[in-house]
Design a protein around this motif. Structure first.
Motif, short mmCIF file in Angstrom:
data_model
loop_
_atom_site.label_atom_id
_atom_site.label_comp_id
_atom_site.label_asym_id
_atom_site.label_seq_id
_atom_site.Cartn_x
_atom_site.Cartn_y
_atom_site.Cartn_z
N ALA A 154 3.49 -18.64 25.24
CA ALA A 154 2.61 -17.51 25.00
C ALA A 154 3.53 -16.07 24.52
O ALA A 154 3.16 -15.53 23.65
CB ALA A 154 1.95 -17.17 26.25
N ILE A 155 4.80 -15.91 25.32
CA ILE A 155 5.31 -14.85 24.95
C ILE A 155 6.05 -14.86 23.56
O ILE A 155 6.03 -14.05 22.76
CB ILE A 155 6.50 -14.19 25.96
CG1 ILE A 155 6.90 -13.02 25.72
CG2 ILE A 155 7.50 -15.54 26.30
CD1 ILE A 155 7.82 -12.51 27.16
N ALA A 156 6.65 -16.38 23.38
CA ALA A 156 7.07 -16.53 21.97
C ALA A 156 6.05 -16.14 20.89
O ALA A 156 6.21 -15.76 19.86
CB ALA A 156 7.77 -17.93 21.93
N PHE A 168 -1.87 -16.91 21.10
CA PHE A 168 -1.08 -15.75 21.09
C PHE A 168 -0.26 -15.44 19.75
O PHE A 168 -0.14 -14.14 19.63
CB PHE A 168 0.05 -16.06 22.23
CG PHE A 168 -0.49 -15.81 23.50
CD1 PHE A 168 -0.80 -14.24 24.13
CD2 PHE A 168 -1.17 -16.78 24.30
CE1 PHE A 168 -1.27 -14.12 25.36
CE2 PHE A 168 -1.73 -16.56 25.62
CZ PHE A 168 -1.67 -15.20 26.31
N LEU A 169 0.21 -16.44 18.99
CA LEU A 169 0.59 -16.22 17.73
C LEU A 169 -0.35 -15.32 16.78
O LEU A 169 -0.08 -14.14 16.29
CB LEU A 169 0.98 -17.49 17.16
CG LEU A 169 1.67 -17.23 15.69
CD1 LEU A 169 3.19 -16.94 16.05
CD2 LEU A 169 1.60 -18.77 14.99
N LEU A 170 -1.91 -15.61 17.01
CA LEU A 170 -2.87 -15.22 16.26
C LEU A 170 -2.76 -13.60 16.86
O LEU A 170 -3.10 -12.51 15.87
CB LEU A 170 -4.01 -15.87 16.52
CG LEU A 170 -5.18 -15.84 15.40
CD1 LEU A 170 -4.56 -16.43 14.04
CD2 LEU A 170 -6.37 -16.51 15.74
N ILE A 171 -2.79 -13.34 17.86
CA ILE A 171 -2.96 -12.00 18.53
C ILE A 171 -1.79 -11.16 18.04
O ILE A 171 -1.86 -10.07 17.41
CB ILE A 171 -2.94 -12.00 20.18
CG1 ILE A 171 -4.32 -12.77 20.66
CG2 ILE A 171 -2.78 -10.56 20.67
CD1 ILE A 171 -4.29 -12.94 22.13
N GLY A 172 -0.60 -11.99 18.10
CA GLY A 172 0.76 -11.30 17.56
C GLY A 172 0.76 -10.74 16.30
O GLY A 172 1.30 -10.01 15.77
N PHE A 230 13.33 -9.43 26.06
CA PHE A 230 12.06 -9.92 26.82
C PHE A 230 12.34 -11.00 27.73
O PHE A 230 11.54 -11.25 28.52
CB PHE A 230 11.23 -10.56 25.69
CG PHE A 230 10.56 -9.44 24.77
CD1 PHE A 230 9.50 -8.85 25.28
CD2 PHE A 230 11.22 -9.49 23.42
CE1 PHE A 230 9.03 -7.86 24.42
CE2 PHE A 230 10.70 -8.33 22.54
CZ PHE A 230 9.57 -7.42 23.12
N GLY A 231 13.65 -11.71 27.94
CA GLY A 231 13.61 -12.62 28.84
C GLY A 231 13.81 -12.04 30.36
O GLY A 231 13.04 -12.73 31.08
N PRO A 232 14.41 -11.08 30.46
CA PRO A 232 14.52 -10.61 31.98
C PRO A 232 13.48 -10.45 32.52
O PRO A 232 12.82 -10.64 33.69
CB PRO A 232 15.64 -9.62 32.11
CG PRO A 232 16.70 -9.71 30.89
CD PRO A 232 15.76 -10.61 29.99
N ASN A 256 3.18 -4.21 28.42
CA ASN A 256 2.00 -4.54 29.07
C ASN A 256 1.58 -5.91 28.24
O ASN A 256 1.16 -6.92 28.79
CB ASN A 256 0.90 -3.84 28.78
CG ASN A 256 1.12 -2.28 29.81
OD1 ASN A 256 2.11 -2.54 30.83
ND2 ASN A 256 0.41 -1.48 29.52
N SER A 257 1.81 -6.30 26.83
CA SER A 257 1.29 -7.03 26.28
C SER A 257 2.11 -8.34 26.59
O SER A 257 1.49 -9.20 26.54
CB SER A 257 1.32 -6.73 24.85
OG SER A 257 2.42 -6.44 24.26
N THR A 258 3.54 -8.29 26.52
CA THR A 258 4.20 -9.42 26.78
C THR A 258 4.20 -9.83 28.23
O THR A 258 4.15 -11.21 28.53
CB THR A 258 5.65 -9.28 26.43
OG1 THR A 258 6.25 -8.06 27.32
CG2 THR A 258 5.92 -9.16 24.92
#
Lengths: 192, 175
Positions: free
Chosen positions: A87-89, A20-24, B84-86, A66-68
């Motif tokens: 993943a989100i980070a 996910f870092l690479l995508i980001g 992004f948390g909630p 959508n992405s996150t």
């Protein structure tokens, strides 16, 4: 009913974060979905195409980007809550750091005439970009005349009546959901 | 301290409005950060939002820049977590529930009904952005060219936004 279970694919937290870092870091110019698909489905084989489309549909109807949302859903499937977190980070970190420093530069130099001129150009281009995105999504999503009516109602609510997005989302959204309410008489399980 | 709590609730609230994309929340982003709290001017917000279109990853990472402007590194961190948390937690919970709701009759109507509304919110967001960003004929021309190129070709949008910067130098940079 058959519930799609977590794929029997092994993925460590570090692998998820790295993917996910690479995508980001590389998904310049929007269209993060294409980058996500090529990484998750093609490169890593963590999802098949059908699950990808299912998760995408869910991402689009939930609040959040959508992405996150995709990052959270895929991370959760692979490694539960810690997977969702890394993943989100990963997907947010590169763009977030870049915008942090661009914001600082803008604060220090944004008032210089040449910088302002360039930024006026960037803003104008961004208007063209967001209008194109709205049209492209609209083409995909809007299939009937009544769809168009809900688009118009939402635009009138925000842009003409100046209601808050929250109010419009609730009022027009509830009306639209009711409009497309289940019509079949038998409330049984869907034919599958 | 009160700035940080204001940042937290403003961006947590905004995140819940981003159905269909970050742009949907733009009119509210402007109302809160510019008109209510005066954290930055409308032109500054537009410039940061537009720069955000060049950055990779989720297209709303510009919120970090707004947080930085108000309260430095801490502000940026607070805003990103609040934004992004909630929704992340909401998505996590709904994702697990959604699989169990496979046969629920209202699942399709919800997806079906929210889709056109979210397109409408994107259009309204575009209008709000355009009102502040189109300053004169040159910017209308730049926006129009970018729009047509994106609809007709497969050029990377980030490249076009950078070209917009060059066009802006020529159009607005002359003394």
């Amino acid at each position: 009913m058959v519930v799609p279970s977590a794929p029997p694919v092994e993925a460590t937290l570090i692998q998820i974060f790295h993917a996910f870092l690479l995508i980001g870091a590389t998904s310049f110019g929007g269209g993060v979905m294409a980058y996500l698909r090529s990484s998750l489905v093609e490169k890593h084989g963590w999802l098949d195409d059908e699950s990808f489309v299912q998760l995408l549909a869910m991402s689009q109807s939930l609040p959040g980007l959508n992405s996150t949302n995709m990052a959270v859903l895929v991370g959760d499937r692979l490694r539960g809550t810690p997977g969702a977190l890394v993943a989100i980070a990963g997907i947010c970190l590169p763009g977030g750091i870049l915008m942090f420093f661009l914001g600082m530069l803008h604060r220090q130099h944004g008032a210089r005439p040449l910088v302002t001129a360039a930024l006026h150009g960037v803003a104008a281009a961004a208007v063209g970009l967001v209008a194109a995105v709205a049209v492209q999504i609209g083409r995909k999503v809007l299939t009937r005349a009544d769809d168009l009516a809900f688009v118009v109602l939402a635009v009138i609510g925000v842009s003409v009546l100046h209601q808050s997005v929250l109010v419009v989302l609730f009022v027009v959204g509830a009306f639209a959901i009711w409009w497309y309410r289940p019509r079949d008489e038998a409330p049984g399980p869907p034919a599958r | 301290m009160s700035q940080l709590s204001a940042l937290t609730w403003v961006f947590a609230y905004l995140s819940l409005l981003t159905v269909g994309g970050g742009l949907a929340a733009f009119p509210e982003l402007k109302a809160l950060t510019v008109e209510k709290f005066h954290w930055l001017g409308f032109q500054e917000l537009i410039h940061l939002y537009s720069l955000g279109q060049i950055a990779p990853g989720p297209n709303m990472m510009m919120v970090a820049a707004v947080g930085e402007r108000v309260a430095g590194v801490i502000g940026a961190l607070v805003v990103v977590i609040a934004f992004f948390g909630p929704t992340g937690i909401l998505t996590l919970g709904t994702g697990r529930l959604w699989r169990r709701l496979d046969g629920w009759r209202w699942r399709d109507p919800i997806q079906r009904g929210l889709a056109p509304v979210s397109v409408g919110l994107l259009v309204a967001g575009s209008i709000s952005l355009a009102k502040g960003a189109l300053v004169g004929r040159a910017s209308v021309l730049i926006a129009g060219v970018v729009f047509l190129l994106l609809i007709r070709t497969r050029i990377n949008p980030a490249v076009l936004v950078l070209c917009g910067a060059v066009a802006g130098l020529f159009a607005f940079g002359a003394p």
